[in-house]
Design a protein around this motif. Structure first.
Motif, PDB file in Angstrom:
ATOM      1  N   VAL A   1      13.712  29.078 -53.415  1.00 18.43           N
ATOM      2  CA  VAL A   1      13.781  30.534 -53.301  1.00 18.43           C
ATOM      3  C   VAL A   1      12.409  31.048 -52.898  1.00 18.43           C
ATOM      4  N   LEU A   2      12.382  31.881 -51.860  1.00 11.94           N
ATOM      5  CA  LEU A   2      11.128  32.478 -51.394  1.00 11.94           C
ATOM      6  C   LEU A   2      11.319  33.980 -51.243  1.00 11.94           C
ATOM      7  N   THR A   3      10.224  34.707 -51.295  1.00 11.89           N
ATOM      8  CA  THR A   3      10.256  36.136 -51.023  1.00 11.89           C
ATOM      9  C   THR A   3       9.280  36.428 -49.894  1.00 11.89           C
ATOM     10  N   ASP A   4       9.510  37.502 -49.165  1.00  7.37           N
ATOM     11  CA  ASP A   4       8.585  37.851 -48.089  1.00  7.37           C
ATOM     12  C   ASP A   4       7.313  38.451 -48.674  1.00  7.37           C
ATOM     13  N   CYS A   5       6.330  38.703 -47.817  1.00  4.12           N
ATOM     14  CA  CYS A   5       5.005  39.143 -48.261  1.00  4.12           C
ATOM     15  C   CYS A   5       5.019  40.486 -48.989  1.00  4.12           C
ATOM     16  N   ALA A   6       5.990  41.333 -48.703  1.00  4.36           N
ATOM     17  CA  ALA A   6       6.061  42.655 -49.324  1.00  4.36           C
ATOM     18  C   ALA A   6       7.125  42.736 -50.410  1.00  4.36           C
ATOM     19  N   ASN A   7       7.746  41.599 -50.745  1.00  4.00           N
ATOM     20  CA  ASN A   7       8.820  41.559 -51.753  1.00  4.00           C
ATOM     21  C   ASN A   7      10.014  42.429 -51.382  1.00  4.00           C
ATOM     22  N   ASN A   8      10.292  42.522 -50.060  1.00  2.00           N
ATOM     23  CA  ASN A   8      11.397  43.346 -49.561  1.00  2.00           C
ATOM     24  C   ASN A   8      12.663  42.557 -49.269  1.00  2.00           C
ATOM     25  N   SER A   9      12.556  41.227 -49.206  1.00  2.00           N
ATOM     26  CA  SER A   9      13.721  40.394 -48.917  1.00  2.00           C
ATOM     27  C   SER A   9      13.507  39.006 -49.506  1.00  2.00           C
ATOM     28  N   LEU A  10      14.615  38.271 -49.598  1.00  2.00           N
ATOM     29  CA  LEU A  10      14.597  36.927 -50.160  1.00  2.00           C
ATOM     30  C   LEU A  10      15.063  35.916 -49.125  1.00  2.00           C
ATOM     31  N   LEU A  11      14.590  34.693 -49.274  1.00  2.00           N
ATOM     32  CA  LEU A  11      15.052  33.576 -48.453  1.00  2.00           C
ATOM     33  C   LEU A  11      15.459  32.460 -49.407  1.00  2.00           C
ATOM     34  N   PHE A  12      16.725  32.060 -49.299  1.00  2.00           N
ATOM     35  CA  PHE A  12      17.238  30.962 -50.110  1.00  2.00           C
ATOM     36  C   PHE A  12      17.490  29.775 -49.205  1.00  2.00           C
ATOM     37  N   LYS A  13      16.907  28.643 -49.542  1.00  2.00           N
ATOM     38  CA  LYS A  13      17.220  27.395 -48.864  1.00  2.00           C
ATOM     39  C   LYS A  13      18.246  26.693 -49.734  1.00  2.00           C
ATOM     40  N   VAL A  14      19.383  26.351 -49.132  1.00  2.00           N
ATOM     41  CA  VAL A  14      20.520  25.867 -49.902  1.00  2.00           C
ATOM     42  C   VAL A  14      21.113  24.594 -49.309  1.00  2.00           C
ATOM     43  N   GLU A  15      21.839  23.897 -50.152  1.00  2.00           N
ATOM     44  CA  GLU A  15      22.714  22.831 -49.688  1.00  2.00           C
ATOM     45  C   GLU A  15      24.085  23.458 -49.541  1.00  2.00           C
ATOM     46  N   GLN A  16      24.541  23.533 -48.296  1.00  2.00           N
ATOM     47  CA  GLN A  16      25.828  24.157 -48.003  1.00  2.00           C
ATOM     48  C   GLN A  16      26.956  23.154 -48.193  1.00  2.00           C
TER      49      GLN A  16
ATOM     50  N   VAL B   1      18.428  36.190 -46.992  1.00  2.00           N
ATOM     51  CA  VAL B   1      18.752  35.280 -45.903  1.00  2.00           C
ATOM     52  C   VAL B   1      19.077  33.929 -46.544  1.00  2.00           C
ATOM     53  N   ILE B   2      20.180  33.337 -46.126  1.00  2.00           N
ATOM     54  CA  ILE B   2      20.592  32.036 -46.649  1.00  2.00           C
ATOM     55  C   ILE B   2      20.423  31.017 -45.529  1.00  2.00           C
ATOM     56  N   GLN B   3      19.654  29.965 -45.799  1.00  2.00           N
ATOM     57  CA  GLN B   3      19.299  28.977 -44.786  1.00  2.00           C
ATOM     58  C   GLN B   3      19.615  27.571 -45.288  1.00  2.00           C
ATOM     59  N   ASP B   4      20.130  26.733 -44.419  1.00  2.00           N
ATOM     60  CA  ASP B   4      20.398  25.343 -44.770  1.00  2.00           C
ATOM     61  C   ASP B   4      19.074  24.613 -44.934  1.00  2.00           C
ATOM     62  N   TYR B   5      18.883  23.935 -46.058  1.00  2.00           N
ATOM     63  CA  TYR B   5      17.599  23.305 -46.336  1.00  2.00           C
ATOM     64  C   TYR B   5      17.358  22.049 -45.510  1.00  2.00           C
ATOM     65  N   LYS B   6      18.398  21.434 -44.977  1.00  2.37           N
ATOM     66  CA  LYS B   6      18.235  20.231 -44.157  1.00  2.37           C
ATOM     67  C   LYS B   6      17.972  20.578 -42.687  1.00  2.37           C
ATOM     68  N   THR B   7      18.771  21.475 -42.127  1.00  2.00           N
ATOM     69  CA  THR B   7      18.704  21.775 -40.691  1.00  2.00           C
ATOM     70  C   THR B   7      17.865  23.007 -40.375  1.00  2.00           C
ATOM     71  N   ASN B   8      17.575  23.825 -41.379  1.00  2.00           N
ATOM     72  CA  ASN B   8      16.889  25.115 -41.223  1.00  2.00           C
ATOM     73  C   ASN B   8      17.716  26.147 -40.459  1.00  2.00           C
ATOM     74  N   LYS B   9      19.011  25.871 -40.240  1.00  2.00           N
ATOM     75  CA  LYS B   9      19.890  26.863 -39.616  1.00  2.00           C
ATOM     76  C   LYS B   9      20.085  28.025 -40.580  1.00  2.00           C
ATOM     77  N   VAL B  10      20.017  29.235 -40.043  1.00  2.00           N
ATOM     78  CA  VAL B  10      20.350  30.407 -40.852  1.00  2.00           C
ATOM     79  C   VAL B  10      21.859  30.433 -40.988  1.00  2.00           C
ATOM     80  N   LEU B  11      22.335  30.482 -42.218  1.00  2.00           N
ATOM     81  CA  LEU B  11      23.770  30.450 -42.484  1.00  2.00           C
ATOM     82  C   LEU B  11      24.371  31.841 -42.542  1.00  2.00           C
ATOM     83  N   THR B  12      23.688  32.744 -43.216  1.00  2.00           N
ATOM     84  CA  THR B  12      24.213  34.103 -43.332  1.00  2.00           C
ATOM     85  C   THR B  12      23.131  35.031 -43.877  1.00  2.00           C
TER      86      THR B  12
END
Length: 125
Positions: free
Chosen positions: A71-86, A16-27
């Motif tokens: 960069v974060l991972t979920d509790c089961a290491n099944n997915s990633l979350l990237f907070k980015v500057e778009q 999951v790619i998320q904007d680090y300023k607005t927390n909007k999910v980008l893609t």
């Protein structure tokens, strides 16, 4: 840490790619180990493009890259979350986020964002 992640049978993990300023999910995209390693090393999002069966820099065609802030991972290491500057827009259709369409209760859709750039000037059909 990469060895602790649970890649699927095709060697991919959802990111999951998320904007680090607005927390909007980008893609939502997928990464293989190579894409993840390049992302961590270079600090820009690389994805595994399933339609092209190859690793590509996000924004390679448009120049609308995503700079990794966290960069974060979920509790089961099944997915990633990237907070980015778009840089400009995340969506190849010219919107800031790929989630620019709202589905109404009656099943119709409504565009809820303004287009940031004209994709016809960037992408070749």
């Amino acid at each position: 840490m990469i060895d602790k992640l649970n890649f699927n049978e095709k060697g991919l993990i959802p990111a999951v790619i998320q904007d680090y300023k607005t927390n909007k999910v980008l893609t939502l995209c997928y990464m293989d180990k190579i894409a993840l390693e390049k992302t961590l090393k270079e600090g820009k999002i690389y994805v595994f493009r399933r339609s092209k069966n190859k690793v590509m820099l996000k924004g390679e065609t448009s120049g609308n890259v995503q700079v990794v802030k966290e960069v974060l991972t979920d509790c089961a290491n099944n997915s990633l979350l990237f907070k980015v500057e778009q840089k400009v827009a995340a969506c190849h259709k010219g919107y800031f986020t790929c989630y620019f369409k709202e589905i109404k209760k009656d099943g119709t859709e409504k565009i809820v964002e303004k287009r940031i750039f004209d994709p016809k000037k960037v992408y070749k059909s």
